[in-house]
Write a protein that holds these residues in place. Structure first.
Motif, mmCIF file in Angstrom:
data_model
loop_
_atom_site.group_PDB
_atom_site.id
_atom_site.type_symbol
_atom_site.label_atom_id
_atom_site.label_comp_id
_atom_site.label_asym_id
_atom_site.label_seq_id
_atom_site.Cartn_x
_atom_site.Cartn_y
_atom_site.Cartn_z
ATOM 1 N N MET A 124 31.387 -71.092 19.398
ATOM 2 C CA MET A 124 31.612 -69.873 18.613
ATOM 3 C C MET A 124 32.724 -70.112 17.604
ATOM 4 O O MET A 124 33.774 -70.644 17.961
ATOM 5 N N SER A 125 32.474 -69.765 16.340
ATOM 6 C CA SER A 125 33.457 -70.063 15.295
ATOM 7 C C SER A 125 34.700 -69.195 15.443
ATOM 8 O O SER A 125 34.675 -68.136 16.081
ATOM 9 N N ALA A 126 35.793 -69.671 14.811
ATOM 10 C CA ALA A 126 37.057 -68.924 14.885
ATOM 11 C C ALA A 126 36.912 -67.555 14.230
ATOM 12 O O ALA A 126 37.494 -66.566 14.687
ATOM 13 N N PHE A 127 36.094 -67.489 13.160
ATOM 14 C CA PHE A 127 35.891 -66.207 12.468
ATOM 15 C C PHE A 127 35.247 -65.180 13.404
ATOM 16 O O PHE A 127 35.689 -64.032 13.495
ATOM 17 N N ILE A 128 34.201 -65.613 14.111
ATOM 18 C CA ILE A 128 33.501 -64.692 15.022
ATOM 19 C C ILE A 128 34.434 -64.244 16.144
ATOM 20 O O ILE A 128 34.473 -63.066 16.513
ATOM 21 N N LEU A 129 35.207 -65.214 16.698
ATOM 22 C CA LEU A 129 36.124 -64.855 17.778
ATOM 23 C C LEU A 129 37.167 -63.845 17.305
ATOM 24 O O LEU A 129 37.506 -62.904 18.021
ATOM 25 N N ARG A 130 37.653 -64.038 16.057
ATOM 26 C CA ARG A 130 38.701 -63.159 15.520
ATOM 27 C C ARG A 130 38.173 -61.750 15.281
ATOM 28 O O ARG A 130 38.886 -60.768 15.419
ATOM 29 N N HIS A 131 36.906 -61.679 14.906
ATOM 30 C CA HIS A 131 36.325 -60.376 14.562
ATOM 31 C C HIS A 131 35.276 -59.920 15.587
ATOM 32 O O HIS A 131 34.443 -59.068 15.262
ATOM 33 N N LEU A 132 35.325 -60.484 16.793
ATOM 34 C CA LEU A 132 34.272 -60.213 17.776
ATOM 35 C C LEU A 132 34.172 -58.725 18.122
ATOM 36 O O LEU A 132 33.075 -58.178 18.260
ATOM 37 N N LYS A 133 35.321 -58.065 18.225
ATOM 38 C CA LYS A 133 35.286 -56.646 18.598
ATOM 39 C C LYS A 133 34.649 -55.806 17.491
ATOM 40 O O LYS A 133 33.815 -54.920 17.760
ATOM 41 N N SER A 134 35.011 -56.090 16.244
ATOM 42 C CA SER A 134 34.422 -55.343 15.119
ATOM 43 C C SER A 134 32.929 -55.608 15.012
ATOM 44 O O SER A 134 32.137 -54.691 14.754
ATOM 45 N N ILE A 135 32.542 -56.877 15.233
ATOM 46 C CA ILE A 135 31.116 -57.231 15.181
ATOM 47 C C ILE A 135 30.357 -56.488 16.285
ATOM 48 O O ILE A 135 29.265 -55.959 16.059
ATOM 49 N N THR A 136 30.958 -56.424 17.473
ATOM 50 C CA THR A 136 30.315 -55.731 18.602
ATOM 51 C C THR A 136 30.125 -54.249 18.280
ATOM 52 O O THR A 136 29.047 -53.680 18.530
ATOM 53 N N LEU A 137 31.171 -53.627 17.724
ATOM 54 C CA LEU A 137 31.081 -52.207 17.364
ATOM 55 C C LEU A 137 29.941 -51.969 16.376
ATOM 56 O O LEU A 137 29.203 -50.983 16.479
ATOM 57 N N ALA A 138 29.807 -52.884 15.391
ATOM 58 C CA ALA A 138 28.764 -52.721 14.369
ATOM 59 C C ALA A 138 27.374 -52.957 14.954
ATOM 60 O O ALA A 138 26.434 -52.191 14.684
ATOM 61 N N VAL A 139 27.238 -54.001 15.791
ATOM 62 C CA VAL A 139 25.925 -54.336 16.367
ATOM 63 C C VAL A 139 25.413 -53.199 17.262
ATOM 64 O O VAL A 139 24.212 -52.902 17.280
ATOM 65 N N CYS A 140 26.335 -52.544 17.971
ATOM 66 C CA CYS A 140 25.928 -51.454 18.871
ATOM 67 C C CYS A 140 25.351 -50.256 18.109
ATOM 68 O O CYS A 140 24.658 -49.419 18.701
ATOM 69 N N LEU A 141 25.632 -50.183 16.824
ATOM 70 C CA LEU A 141 25.093 -49.080 16.013
ATOM 71 C C LEU A 141 23.696 -49.385 15.464
ATOM 72 O O LEU A 141 23.017 -48.482 14.964
ATOM 73 N N LEU A 142 23.276 -50.668 15.565
ATOM 74 C CA LEU A 142 21.991 -51.054 14.984
ATOM 75 C C LEU A 142 20.802 -50.269 15.543
ATOM 76 O O LEU A 142 19.914 -49.858 14.771
ATOM 77 N N PRO A 143 20.727 -50.043 16.873
ATOM 78 C CA PRO A 143 19.576 -49.255 17.376
ATOM 79 C C PRO A 143 19.497 -47.863 16.749
ATOM 80 O O PRO A 143 18.403 -47.358 16.481
ATOM 81 N N LEU A 144 20.666 -47.251 16.510
ATOM 82 C CA LEU A 144 20.670 -45.921 15.900
ATOM 83 C C LEU A 144 20.223 -45.995 14.438
ATOM 84 O O LEU A 144 19.417 -45.154 13.983
ATOM 85 N N LEU A 145 20.705 -46.996 13.715
ATOM 86 C CA LEU A 145 20.302 -47.162 12.314
ATOM 87 C C LEU A 145 18.805 -47.472 12.223
ATOM 88 O O LEU A 145 18.111 -46.991 11.322
ATOM 89 N N TRP A 146 18.331 -48.264 13.171
ATOM 90 C CA TRP A 146 16.904 -48.618 13.223
ATOM 91 C C TRP A 146 16.068 -47.359 13.447
ATOM 92 O O TRP A 146 15.028 -47.157 12.811
ATOM 93 N N LEU A 147 16.532 -46.503 14.347
ATOM 94 C CA LEU A 147 15.821 -45.248 14.628
ATOM 95 C C LEU A 147 15.814 -44.329 13.396
ATOM 96 O O LEU A 147 14.788 -43.717 13.072
#
Length: 207
Positions: free
Chosen positions: A1-24
């Motif tokens: 896992m890249s340093a960028f992903i590790l540094r921003h993992l929490k923000s990425i997780t928050l955004a990914v969790c919204l994808l099902p709602l955006l998809w709907l």
């Protein structure tokens, strides 16, 4: 896992969790919800509420195996997303499905076991969401841990809610039940190990 992903993992997780709602929302706007769009909205929100609840339950086993203490933050994130999708699921039932017609909603709830199971599970998830902050954890002390153990009861009630809603179709509830059984089994093994260590320590102190 890249340093960028590790540094921003929490923000990425928050955004990914919204994808099902955006998809709907996208499927709703593009009229891709099938012959019964209201039911589709209701079911998809409920499915994601349950999936995030199951993901929340996986945090403790992952934390035990990986020894990464930072996993606790992700348990809160996934738990709150489960609460968000469960709230939207409930809102879809009350507003979209029944147009807030309480003269129809109240008899429906009184006559339906699966609605009772869903409402009790939602009440438990609501209490855990309200008390999920570190401030609440400190204020409640041991009571906080006791309250949040109700996640297991909420999970069982969700399975019953799901099973009765599908009117006896065992396939999908069975799949989630197996996963829940594995997660609960992991916790049971951990609890038995702790109990055994406590008994051995107690015996050693008596000697």
């Amino acid at each position: 896992m890249s340093a960028f992903i590790l540094r921003h993992l929490k923000s990425i997780t928050l955004a990914v969790c919204l994808l099902p709602l955006l998809w709907l929302i996208a499927d709703t706007e593009l009229d891709r919800l099938g012959a019964n769009p209201i039911q589709a909205v209701h079911i998809r929100l409920g499915d994601w509420a349950m999936r995030f609840l199951w993901i929340t339950l996986t945090i403790t086993p992952v934390q035990s195996i990986s020894k990464w203490r930072g996993m606790a933050d992700y348990r809160q994130i996934f738990g709150l997303y489960s609460f968000l999708y469960a709230s939207l699921h409930l809102l879809a039932y009350l507003w979209v499905d029944h147009a807030l017609a309480w003269d129809a909603i109240v008899p429906d709830v009184l006559q339906s076991n699966y609605l009772w199971m869903g409402l009790i599970a939602y009440s438990l998830i609501l209490l855990m969401a309200i008390t999920s902050s570190k401030w609440a954890m400190k204020r409640m002390g041991k009571q906080w841990k006791r309250l949040h153990r109700y996640i297991y009861l909420a999970s069982v009630l969700v399975i019953l809610h799901y099973y009765w809603q599908l009117k006896g179709n065992l396939a999908e509830p069975g799949f989630y039940l197996v996963i829940l059984g594995l997660l609960l089994g992991f916790r049971l093994v951990g609890w038995l190990k702790s109990l055994r260590q406590a008994l051995v320590l107690g015996a050693g102190q008596r000697d």
